[in-house]
Design an enzyme around this catalytic site. Structure first.
Site, mmCIF file in Angstrom:
data_model
loop_
_atom_site.group_PDB
_atom_site.id
_atom_site.type_symbol
_atom_site.label_atom_id
_atom_site.label_comp_id
_atom_site.label_asym_id
_atom_site.label_seq_id
_atom_site.Cartn_x
_atom_site.Cartn_y
_atom_site.Cartn_z
ATOM 1 N N GLY A 324 0.826 -1.196 0.000
ATOM 2 C CA GLY A 324 0.000 0.000 0.000
ATOM 3 C C GLY A 324 0.865 1.252 0.000
ATOM 4 O O GLY A 324 1.928 1.311 -0.620
ATOM 5 N N SER A 325 0.422 2.260 0.740
ATOM 6 C CA SER A 325 1.096 3.565 0.707
ATOM 7 C C SER A 325 2.440 3.577 1.407
ATOM 8 O O SER A 325 3.190 4.555 1.273
ATOM 9 C CB SER A 325 0.178 4.633 1.315
ATOM 10 O OG SER A 325 -0.969 4.798 0.510
ATOM 11 N N THR A 326 2.808 2.511 2.149
ATOM 12 C CA THR A 326 4.159 2.471 2.728
ATOM 13 C C THR A 326 5.208 2.326 1.628
ATOM 14 O O THR A 326 6.404 2.493 1.878
ATOM 15 C CB THR A 326 4.312 1.303 3.727
ATOM 16 O OG1 THR A 326 4.047 0.065 3.056
ATOM 17 C CG2 THR A 326 3.349 1.467 4.903
ATOM 18 N N LYS A 328 5.151 4.278 -1.063
ATOM 19 C CA LYS A 328 5.279 5.573 -1.739
ATOM 20 C C LYS A 328 6.637 6.249 -1.526
ATOM 21 O O LYS A 328 7.129 6.930 -2.437
ATOM 22 C CB LYS A 328 4.133 6.489 -1.330
ATOM 23 C CG LYS A 328 2.792 6.041 -1.912
ATOM 24 C CD LYS A 328 1.614 6.846 -1.393
ATOM 25 C CE LYS A 328 0.304 6.345 -1.994
ATOM 26 N NZ LYS A 328 -0.888 7.016 -1.427
#
Length: 649
Positions: A324-326, A328
């Site tokens: 997920g957004s980890t 980014k």
């Protein structure tokens, strides 16, 4: 001339004399032969027959060495040994194994499963090798059998050692467990044939099994005609296995495990960003390794392997999740290093991004407006990272992710580590036999699609960001060295850890964005910031979608995580490092079906705060233990809190 009668008497005397001489000579020859044979046996062959006699009277037995202990970084025992009273049976010393078991069953419980196991083992082992019937007996049972030992042919008692894990479930996925030797292994080493001998089956116990085993001793015992021990003539205890000092902090390990135990399934890893030392590694649910050391029952084994939450799996190194957004920060780093974007350039988010006929949505339906890089990390804008990933391309993005530890095992000294997956064009072509789609690059840019990572990879990436881009490797075994703190304050650079080849400016920009996640006014984890002075952390939230969301649900916002079945909720992830001004610790938390990253942030807040509170630099008593040989600042491990700041945040 003699008369006839005298001649007959003379002839008869001659005949008698010849026969007497012949008989006497024969007897003398026999006596001489017997005397010679007796001399040969009793004088010439005395030593040989003494040895043969002793072999019947004296029995040489191997003694299992004491298995080495596992200690935490302060010398706290997390795997040791305790006394084990057991009863064994030797097939060659009884006429009927079945009758001996019947007699023994009148003294201690022996169920059908135990009986079947013993009968099976005596068939496959050599007749003189003892087979364990029961172990971990109480003193009362042990004494009762000892009183009746003359009535139990083939039975012998033994006081040995069994493995003991004082922290039980809390350290199970670190220590692993020991179990009985399998039939295929027994012929490799005589030591493995000893009754009750155990070998490492998972965790550190397996990786360092040979170091922990030690070398066998021996005992010479005198036995009677029935094979029972009369007395011990000599004993050499052998060489115990090595005691191994691990990087784990048992107090922090216990806290981390208990903190996660409120979840159905979760994992966390805490490590030192300068050395790679693993301070805590917890996976929930867990298991009690002591049941393996004592001999696990079929019922317990079935419960473990059929549990849908997989307690035997070390999720910290083998659980694979979309990040997920980890993920980014990796996209941001790749964008900066490939010059696809500058930190100041803004990209616009109105809540959607269109590629061809497909519309990609941001988690914030109304959009985020114009955002520069640090702001995009702070607010975790999906549309920003869709656009950035499209500019970069999947292969340069994958190369950056792999540089920070994704897509391959980290090399931690634990078995069964999984490597996750960072997709590339070539990977898809070789594995799926299909060309790469541009839309898949966008999805990868927010840590979804084919991308999968492990918690330890997430923690390692956070650590490499925090230490300024140096390629530390996670480790559980502390290196041997001094415990005098002579290397206190050394950064990863000063330790000659190889750099990743990422510019300090790029690292600093990502660090700034992660600081804003917890400290910024719009940070997605501002509620989880550590507010105690000097303890503040930088982080990144993440949630990975498990169930597909329809366009209608996304538009009207009716799909609420807490209304879904547990196993359809999103996974929650969080990575962080602290303290911000002088980073020293990094951690990752993954909560399966935890709904959103901020949920994992609650656990990260508690564990990271505890980690810093336990820092020996803040605790004089712990620092003294380290100096005395426990080890927090020993060898090549600096005193926490003294690390060089890696960016001006």
């Amino acid at each position: 001339m003699r008369p006839p009668l005298e001649r007959r008497d003379a002839n008869r005397l001659k005949t008698f004399t010849r026969r007497g001489l012949l008989l006497g000579g024969t007897q003398l020859a026999l006596l001489s032969t017997l005397a010679g044979r007796l001399y040969f046996l009793q004088v010439e062959e005395a030593n040989r027959y003494k040895v043969l006699s002793d072999e019947n009277r004296i029995s040489l037995r191997l003694l299992a060495p004491l298995r080495g202990r596992l200690l935490d970084r302060f010398g706290v025992e997390i795997a040791g040994n305790r006394q084990n009273f057991r009863v064994e049976l030797v097939r060659d010393q009884t006429k009927s194994v079945a009758r001996t078991l019947d007699a023994l069953a009148t003294l201690i419980p022996i169920d059908d499963a135990v009986r079947a196991r013993v009968m099976q083992e005596v068939k496959h082992k050599r007749g003189f090798v003892p087979v364990i019937v029961a172990e971990n007996l109480s003193w009362d049972d042990f004494s009762r059998i000892n009183v009746h030992i003359p009535e139990l042919p083939g039975v012998q008692l033994d006081v040995g050692q069994t493995r003991f894990y004082p922290f039980g479930q809390e350290t199970a996925h670190v220590t692993g467990y020991v179990a009985a030797v399998s039939e295929g292994e027994a012929g490799q080493d005589p030591l493995l044939e000893l009754p009750g001998f155990r070998v490492g089956r998972s965790g550190v116990e397996k990786v360092y099994d040979l170091k922990l085993r030690g070398k066998a001793g021996d005992s010479e015992v005198e036995v009677n005609a029935y094979g029972r021990v009369v007395r011990e003539l000599s004993r050499h205890d052998g060489q115990p296995g090595d005691d191994l000092v691990l990087t784990i902090d048992a107090e922090l390990q216990r806290f981390a495990f208990e903190n996660l135990s409120t979840e159905n399934s979760a994992a966390t890893v805490v490590l030192d960003i300068m050395t790679g030392d693993i301070l805590a590694l917890a996976s929930v649910p867990s298991f009690d390794p002591n049941i393996f050391a004592a001999g696990i029952s079929a019922a317990n084994w079935k419960d473990l392997i059929t549990n849908p939450l997989h307690p035997l799996t070390n999720k910290a190194i083998a659980g694979q999740y979309p990040p997920g957004s980890t993920f980014k920060p990796m996209v941001a780093m790749a964008g900066l290093e490939t010059h696809s974007i500058t930190p100041q350039e803004t990209l616009f988010c109105n809540g959607t991004y269109k590629l061809g006929d497909h519309v990609f949505h941001c988690w914030r339906h109304s959009g985020h407006g114009h955002l520069a890089m640090a702001e995009a990390i702070e607010q975790s804008c999906d549309v920003y990272f869709y656009q950035l990933a499209q500019r970069i391309g999947i292969d340069p993005l994958a190369a950056m992710a792999m540089r920070f530890g994704f897509g391959h095992p980290t090399g931690i000294d634990l078995p069964d580590e999984h490597g996750g997956l960072i997709p590339t064009k070539e990977w898809k072509r070789k594995v799926l036999h299909k060309p790469w789609e541009e839309g898949e690059t966008l999805v990868a840019g927010i840590g979804q699609g084919y991308v999968s990572v492990t918690p330890i990879q997430l923690a390692l990436a956070a650590a490499r960001i925090a230490n300024g881009g140096y390629a530390i490797t996670p480790r559980l075994l502390r290196p041997r060295g001094r415990f005098d703190g002579t290397d206190a304050g050394l950064s990863a650079q000063a330790r000659h850890v190889p750099p990743l080849g990422v510019s300090p400016a790029s690292i600093a920009e990502v660090q700034l964005g992660m600081q804003m996640v917890t400290s910024g006014s719009r940070g997605t984890a501002r509620a989880d910031q550590i507010k105690e002075p000097g303890f503040a952390m930088a982080g990144k939230t993440g949630s990975s979608q498990i169930a597909r969301i329809t366009a209608h649900e996304r538009a009207v916002g009716v799909r609420k995580q807490d209304q879904l079945p547990w196993d359809e909720r999103d996974d929650a992830l969080f990575i962080c490092y602290a303290p911000i001004q002088a980073p020293r610790y990094a951690l990752a938390v993954v909560v399966e079906h935890g709904s959103e990253g901020a949920y994992a942030g609650v656990h990260a807040h508690d564990i990271m705060l505890k980690c810093q509170q336990l820092d020996p630099a803040r605790n004089p008593n712990r620092a003294q233990v380290a100096r005395d040989g426990g080890g927090e600042d020993g060898g090549d491990s600096p005193i926490p809190g003294a690390a060089k700041p890696t960016a001006a945040l």
